[in-house]
Design a protein around this motif. Structure first.
Motif, PDB file in Angstrom:
ATOM      1  N   ASP A  91       0.864  -1.160   0.000  1.00 16.46           N
ATOM      2  CA  ASP A  91       0.000   0.000   0.000  1.00 16.46           C
ATOM      3  C   ASP A  91       0.911   1.223   0.000  1.00 16.46           C
ATOM      4  OD1 ASP A  91       0.757   0.489   2.626  1.00 16.46           O
ATOM      5  OD2 ASP A  91      -1.265   0.983   3.267  1.00 16.46           O
ATOM      6  N   PRO A  92       0.322   2.413  -0.208  1.00 11.88           N
ATOM      7  CA  PRO A  92       1.181   3.598  -0.337  1.00 11.88           C
ATOM      8  C   PRO A  92       2.087   3.776   0.872  1.00 11.88           C
ATOM      9  CG  PRO A  92      -1.078   4.122  -0.941  1.00 11.88           C
ATOM     10  CD  PRO A  92      -1.084   2.731  -0.405  1.00 11.88           C
ATOM     11  N   TYR A  93       1.592   3.351   2.033  1.00 11.75           N
ATOM     12  CA  TYR A  93       2.348   3.447   3.266  1.00 11.75           C
ATOM     13  C   TYR A  93       3.592   2.576   3.191  1.00 11.75           C
ATOM     14  CZ  TYR A  93       1.965   4.885   8.150  1.00 11.75           C
ATOM     15  OH  TYR A  93       2.127   5.499   9.353  1.00 11.75           O
ATOM     16  N   LEU A  94       3.379   1.344   2.720  1.00 10.97           N
ATOM     17  CA  LEU A  94       4.449   0.352   2.745  1.00 10.97           C
ATOM     18  C   LEU A  94       5.530   0.677   1.721  1.00 10.97           C
ATOM     19  CD1 LEU A  94       5.027  -2.304   4.208  1.00 10.97           C
ATOM     20  CD2 LEU A  94       4.154  -3.477   2.217  1.00 10.97           C
ATOM     21  N   LEU A  95       5.165   1.204   0.583  1.00 12.06           N
ATOM     22  CA  LEU A  95       6.164   1.419  -0.461  1.00 12.06           C
ATOM     23  C   LEU A  95       6.866   2.764  -0.344  1.00 12.06           C
ATOM     24  CD1 LEU A  95       4.742  -0.325  -3.609  1.00 12.06           C
ATOM     25  CD2 LEU A  95       5.965  -1.222  -1.644  1.00 12.06           C
ATOM     26  N   GLY A  96       6.735   3.417   0.825  1.00  9.75           N
ATOM     27  CA  GLY A  96       7.519   4.618   1.071  1.00  9.75           C
ATOM     28  C   GLY A  96       6.866   5.909   0.613  1.00  9.75           C
ATOM     29  N   LEU A  97       5.722   5.802  -0.097  1.00 15.73           N
ATOM     30  CA  LEU A  97       5.102   7.025  -0.605  1.00 15.73           C
ATOM     31  C   LEU A  97       4.685   7.954   0.524  1.00 15.73           C
ATOM     32  CD1 LEU A  97       4.666   5.168  -3.199  1.00 15.73           C
ATOM     33  CD2 LEU A  97       2.825   6.745  -3.699  1.00 15.73           C
ATOM     34  N   SER A  98       4.043   7.395   1.535  1.00 15.46           N
ATOM     35  CA  SER A  98       3.566   8.222   2.632  1.00 15.46           C
ATOM     36  C   SER A  98       4.731   8.845   3.385  1.00 15.46           C
ATOM     37  CB  SER A  98       2.712   7.390   3.590  1.00 15.46           C
ATOM     38  OG  SER A  98       1.587   6.911   2.921  1.00 15.46           O
ATOM     39  N   VAL A 101      -2.321  12.943   0.903  1.00 13.48           N
ATOM     40  CA  VAL A 101      -1.475  13.123   2.079  1.00 13.48           C
ATOM     41  C   VAL A 101      -1.306  14.609   2.397  1.00 13.48           C
ATOM     42  CG1 VAL A 101       0.865  12.774   2.941  1.00 13.48           C
ATOM     43  CG2 VAL A 101      -0.322  10.906   1.837  1.00 13.48           C
ATOM     44  N   SER A 102      -1.336  15.459   1.365  1.00 12.61           N
ATOM     45  CA  SER A 102      -1.194  16.885   1.624  1.00 12.61           C
ATOM     46  C   SER A 102      -2.385  17.412   2.422  1.00 12.61           C
ATOM     47  CB  SER A 102      -1.062  17.652   0.307  1.00 12.61           C
ATOM     48  OG  SER A 102      -2.315  17.717  -0.345  1.00 12.61           O
ATOM     49  N   GLN A 103      -3.524  16.769   2.342  1.00 13.26           N
ATOM     50  CA  GLN A 103      -4.707  17.238   3.054  1.00 13.26           C
ATOM     51  C   GLN A 103      -4.936  16.532   4.380  1.00 13.26           C
ATOM     52  OE1 GLN A 103      -6.164  19.981   1.997  1.00 13.26           O
ATOM     53  NE2 GLN A 103      -4.499  19.790   0.512  1.00 13.26           N
ATOM     54  N   SER A 104      -4.434  15.326   4.515  1.00 18.70           N
ATOM     55  CA  SER A 104      -4.813  14.536   5.687  1.00 18.70           C
ATOM     56  C   SER A 104      -3.618  14.042   6.491  1.00 18.70           C
ATOM     57  CB  SER A 104      -5.616  13.315   5.240  1.00 18.70           C
ATOM     58  OG  SER A 104      -4.765  12.428   4.552  1.00 18.70           O
ATOM     59  N   GLY A 105      -2.391  14.291   6.021  1.00 20.04           N
ATOM     60  CA  GLY A 105      -1.264  13.629   6.658  1.00 20.04           C
ATOM     61  C   GLY A 105      -1.275  12.181   6.248  1.00 20.04           C
ATOM     62  N   SER A 106      -0.339  11.401   6.781  1.00 25.61           N
ATOM     63  CA  SER A 106      -0.266  10.020   6.328  1.00 25.61           C
ATOM     64  C   SER A 106      -1.102   9.122   7.223  1.00 25.61           C
ATOM     65  CB  SER A 106       1.185   9.543   6.270  1.00 25.61           C
ATOM     66  OG  SER A 106       1.773   9.684   7.517  1.00 25.61           O
ATOM     67  N   ILE A 107      -2.085   8.504   6.608  1.00 25.03           N
ATOM     68  CA  ILE A 107      -3.004   7.627   7.338  1.00 25.03           C
ATOM     69  C   ILE A 107      -2.749   6.202   6.864  1.00 25.03           C
ATOM     70  CG2 ILE A 107      -5.425   7.031   7.688  1.00 25.03           C
ATOM     71  CD1 ILE A 107      -6.086   9.987   7.272  1.00 25.03           C
ATOM     72  N   GLY A 108      -2.395   5.349   7.773  1.00 29.17           N
ATOM     73  CA  GLY A 108      -2.029   3.982   7.407  1.00 29.17           C
ATOM     74  C   GLY A 108      -3.215   3.025   7.421  1.00 29.17           C
ATOM     75  N   PHE A 109      -3.002   1.874   6.873  1.00 31.49           N
ATOM     76  CA  PHE A 109      -3.894   0.712   6.971  1.00 31.49           C
ATOM     77  C   PHE A 109      -5.148   0.758   6.107  1.00 31.49           C
ATOM     78  CE2 PHE A 109      -1.418   0.167  10.844  1.00 31.49           C
ATOM     79  CZ  PHE A 109      -1.064  -1.157  10.709  1.00 31.49           C
ATOM     80  N   VAL A 110      -5.567   1.964   5.665  1.00 30.17           N
ATOM     81  CA  VAL A 110      -6.780   2.008   4.847  1.00 30.17           C
ATOM     82  C   VAL A 110      -6.542   1.273   3.523  1.00 30.17           C
ATOM     83  CG1 VAL A 110      -8.460   3.472   3.693  1.00 30.17           C
ATOM     84  CG2 VAL A 110      -7.509   4.175   5.884  1.00 30.17           C
ATOM     85  N   GLY A 111      -5.401   1.584   2.879  1.00 32.29           N
ATOM     86  CA  GLY A 111      -5.092   0.957   1.597  1.00 32.29           C
ATOM     87  C   GLY A 111      -4.779  -0.515   1.717  1.00 32.29           C
ATOM     88  N   LEU A 112      -4.505  -0.955   2.935  1.00 33.53           N
ATOM     89  CA  LEU A 112      -4.114  -2.348   3.155  1.00 33.53           C
ATOM     90  C   LEU A 112      -5.310  -3.225   3.529  1.00 33.53           C
ATOM     91  CD1 LEU A 112      -1.574  -4.101   3.372  1.00 33.53           C
ATOM     92  CD2 LEU A 112      -1.383  -3.409   5.747  1.00 33.53           C
ATOM     93  N   ILE A 113      -6.073  -2.752   4.525  1.00 31.94           N
ATOM     94  CA  ILE A 113      -7.138  -3.565   5.110  1.00 31.94           C
ATOM     95  C   ILE A 113      -8.388  -3.599   4.241  1.00 31.94           C
ATOM     96  CG2 ILE A 113      -8.693  -3.738   7.084  1.00 31.94           C
ATOM     97  CD1 ILE A 113      -5.857  -4.499   7.689  1.00 31.94           C
ATOM     98  N   LEU A 114      -8.768  -2.422   3.711  1.00 31.75           N
ATOM     99  CA  LEU A 114     -10.041  -2.351   2.988  1.00 31.75           C
ATOM    100  C   LEU A 114     -10.070  -3.261   1.758  1.00 31.75           C
ATOM    101  CD1 LEU A 114     -12.620  -0.854   3.691  1.00 31.75           C
ATOM    102  CD2 LEU A 114     -10.665  -0.070   5.000  1.00 31.75           C
ATOM    103  N   PRO A 115      -9.033  -3.172   0.892  1.00 25.75           N
ATOM    104  CA  PRO A 115      -9.057  -4.070  -0.272  1.00 25.75           C
ATOM    105  C   PRO A 115      -9.112  -5.540   0.135  1.00 25.75           C
ATOM    106  CG  PRO A 115      -7.430  -2.344  -0.597  1.00 25.75           C
ATOM    107  CD  PRO A 115      -7.908  -2.226   0.818  1.00 25.75           C
TER     108      PRO A 115
END
Lengths: 360, 269
Positions: free
Chosen positions: A111-118, A279-293
């Motif tokens: 997810d974006p978190y894991l691949l360093g994007l966040s 991320v510019s609007q919300s900061g980095s929020i984890g787990f959404v991209g991982l758990i939901l799919p």
């Protein structure tokens, strides 16, 4: 998963489970937005929300609705609605990014978190916050996300070069390990920026940003996050058939006639742009991209044409409620919503690992 | 010179950095026959298949479908999607962690037959089910790919390739990691496809299995200057000790199968 039970009547796809699930998820999202706006220190009713929205959209007169109380109007239109809608947009976008990353890297954990994007986006944002140039935050977050993605993919591809048979492609493991390295580097650099130059106030600001929050959301946030989701998210979500072709890897996709390099490049740039905007609007929020799919796959299977739009809807609903929890659980204190998504996401993730054991 | 439908690769070269992997390799696989691609590890079998499949551009050479009299169809210059309707590749050990059902996996084979953004049509489903049936795996249609045994998964991958409705089928060690019954089932399916006119080129490790099931074989030998063709032709001419021994560095004895009369290769231990 219910269309075409084999081998009987392959012609009868009728109403596939995906369509039903989609209708349910869309209704749930609309309902969640309305209800979430009513929840908070001052009690509102769904009727209040409806009146304000109708009046603001200029339909109040036509529908014979009395002009709402100014306090109610302010609470709904200025405070809660932008926040709830931003949460919905960010949740939808993160879920879509997660699905695309998972398909391209063939790794259900991407997810974006894991691949360093966040982490890249956070670094960009922290720099800007320290410098006090808050207006540049979206740009900095995007630049950070793109740089981190480029670093991750560059590292993974470089590590893959020279392999026997010249497979050279982005294997799932290599991509994730490269993402981990970039993530750590980004986090360390962010810590350094904070350590070196942040004052007390900036420190709090950066910290709340790193944990993810939509507390300060305005209509501008809605426009940026929502616009990005509508444009980029829709583009990404329309690529379901192409993403399916990556199921068995890059070679298999190429053998099915997919221009692998071009498709991956385009989709990853799309993901980086979208992640940067969110991320510019919300900061980095984890787990959404991982758990939901993950959860949505359990219901409709792995076909991306159903998975992408449904993940977007469920991601939006999830983050609306996560943010509602974040602002109400310890009222009047607010939690960063990233803490809530992590508190829900980490145990769910552990559960998925646990139930996935039998399969591995 | 090649009959129509034959797959012809000429002077194919490929280098991984400074190391030459394939050095001017010529391979012809006639239509309606099973051609075995043999050779020790590192002789470039997989690389050659990837190049022929158009998945990896070669350093030089050409790959074409003979058209008999008319101009050959250049496979490397062909648009990707058309190439994917002409030629299918079954890789070694293709797997996924995603919860994909067998039917969905086979439907992937229809990708080059439909619009880029379109979903599977009823016709696609019929073709996919027919392919599963042909591969003897129609009963698996609802299962998840990740729950299948090696032999079952191989059948699904074969069905995915069949759903592409290809004229040429490329197989990279299709019997790898399979028990003997699954190996034979795979090769029986391959033979029946060849009987239907499909051109089959299959990289194989097991020389006796190749001797039992292939019409022709191409033997690649690794060398300091990259893999090259050591011998090519009918099984009885290539799978003989004085050809096989120097390539593999072994001592071979060729026996005859008492019923089929096919060569069976055994080796001094």
């Amino acid at each position: 998963m219910a269309d075409v039970r084999v081998p009987a009547r392959p012609g009868r796809a009728a109403v596939p489970a995906g369509t039903v699930a989609g209708a349910v998820a869309a209704s749930a999202l609309v309902l969640s937005v309305v209800v979430a706006v009513t929840i908070g220190p001052a009690a509102l009713t769904p009727g209040d929300v409806w009146h304000v929205v109708a009046t603001r959209l200029g339909a109040g007169g036509a529908l014979g609705i009395a002009t709402p109380d100014r306090l109610v109007d302010g609470m709904v239109w200025q405070l809660r609605l932008p926040r709830v809608l931003t949460a919905a947009a960010v949740g939808a976008g993160l879920a879509v990014c997660g699905v695309v990353m998972q398909a391209l890297t063939r790794n259900a954990l991407a997810d974006p978190y894991l691949l360093g994007l966040s982490s890249g986006a956070s670094l960009g944002a922290a720099c800007v916050l320290v410098l006090g140039a808050t207006v540049l935050l979206p740009v900095a977050a995007f630049v950070g996300a793109t740089a981190a993605l480029a670093a991750t993919l560059g590292l993974a591809a470089a590590a893959g070069r020279g392999g026997i048979g010249g497979a050279g492609g982005l294997t799932p493991t290599r991509t994730v390990l490269a993402g981990l390295a970039v993530s750590q580097l980004g986090a360390a650099a962010t810590s350094f920026v904070i350590f070196w130059s942040a004052t007390g106030d900036q420190y709090r600001e950066i910290l709340s940003w790193l944990m993810g929050s939509v507390a300060g959301a305005t209509w501008t946030s809605v426009a940026i996050a929502g616009g990005a989701v509508l444009v980029l998210g829709t583009l990404l979500a329309s690529t379901g058939s192409v993403l399916d072709a990556f199921t068995f890897g890059d070679t298999a996709a190429a053998a099915l006639g997919v221009p692998v390099a071009r498709v991956r490049w385009l989709l990853l740039v799309g993901v980086a742009l979208l992640t940067g905007a969110l991320v510019s609007q919300s900061g980095s929020i984890g787990f959404v991209g991982l758990i939901l799919p993950h959860a949505v796959r359990l219901v409709v299977g792995a076909r991306h044409r159903a998975l992408l739009p449904l993940s977007a809807l469920c991601g939006a609903t999830f983050l609306v409620w996560a943010d509602t929890l974040a602002r109400t659980v310890f009222e009047p204190r607010e939690l960063p919503v990233g803490i809530v998504t992590a508190a829900i996401g980490a145990p769910v993730f552990a559960l998925l690992l646990w139930t996935g054991r039998s399969r591995a | 010179m090649s009959a129509p439908g034959a797959l012809v690769a000429e002077r194919v070269r490929w280098a991984a950095g400074p190391r030459l992997v394939l050095d001017d390799v010529d391979v012809t696989a006639p239509a309606g026959a099973v051609t075995g691609l043999l050779g020790p590890n590192g002789s470039g079998k997989s690389t050659l298949l990837r190049i022929v499949a158009g998945v990896q551009p070669p350093g030089g050479g050409r790959v074409a479908l003979a058209a008999g009299g008319a101009a050959d169809e250049d496979l490397l210059a062909m648009p990707r999607r058309r190439r994917a309707r002409t030629l299918a590749l079954v890789e070694q050990d293709a797997s996924t962690d995603l919860p994909v059902t067998v039917l969905d996996a086979v439907l992937l084979g229809r990708t080059p037959h439909r619009g880029v953004l379109a979903g599977a049509s009823d016709h696609d489903r019929r073709v996919a089910l027919a392919a599963l049936d042909r591969a003897g795996a129609v009963g698996l249609a609802d299962r998840e790919v990740s729950t299948l045994s090696g032999g079952e998964r191989q059948r699904v991958h074969m069905a995915r390739a069949l759903a592409q409705e290809p004229r040429v089928l490329l197989l990279d060690e299709p019997t790898n990691h399979l028990d003997v019954a699954a190996q034979l089932a795979t090769m029986r399916l391959v033979r029946s496809l060849a009987t239907d006119g499909v051109t089959v080129l299959a990289a194989l490790h097991d020389l006796s299995l190749a001797a039992a099931t292939c019409d022709h074989v191409v033997l690649l030998a690794p060398g300091p200057g990259g893999g090259r063709v050591a011998a090519a032709g009918p099984v009885d001419e290539v799978l003989v000790p004085h050809v096989v021994d120097p390539v593999y560095g072994v001592r071979t004895t060729v026996l005859r199968h008492p019923r089929t009369g096919r060569p069976v290769l055994t080796f001094d231990t």
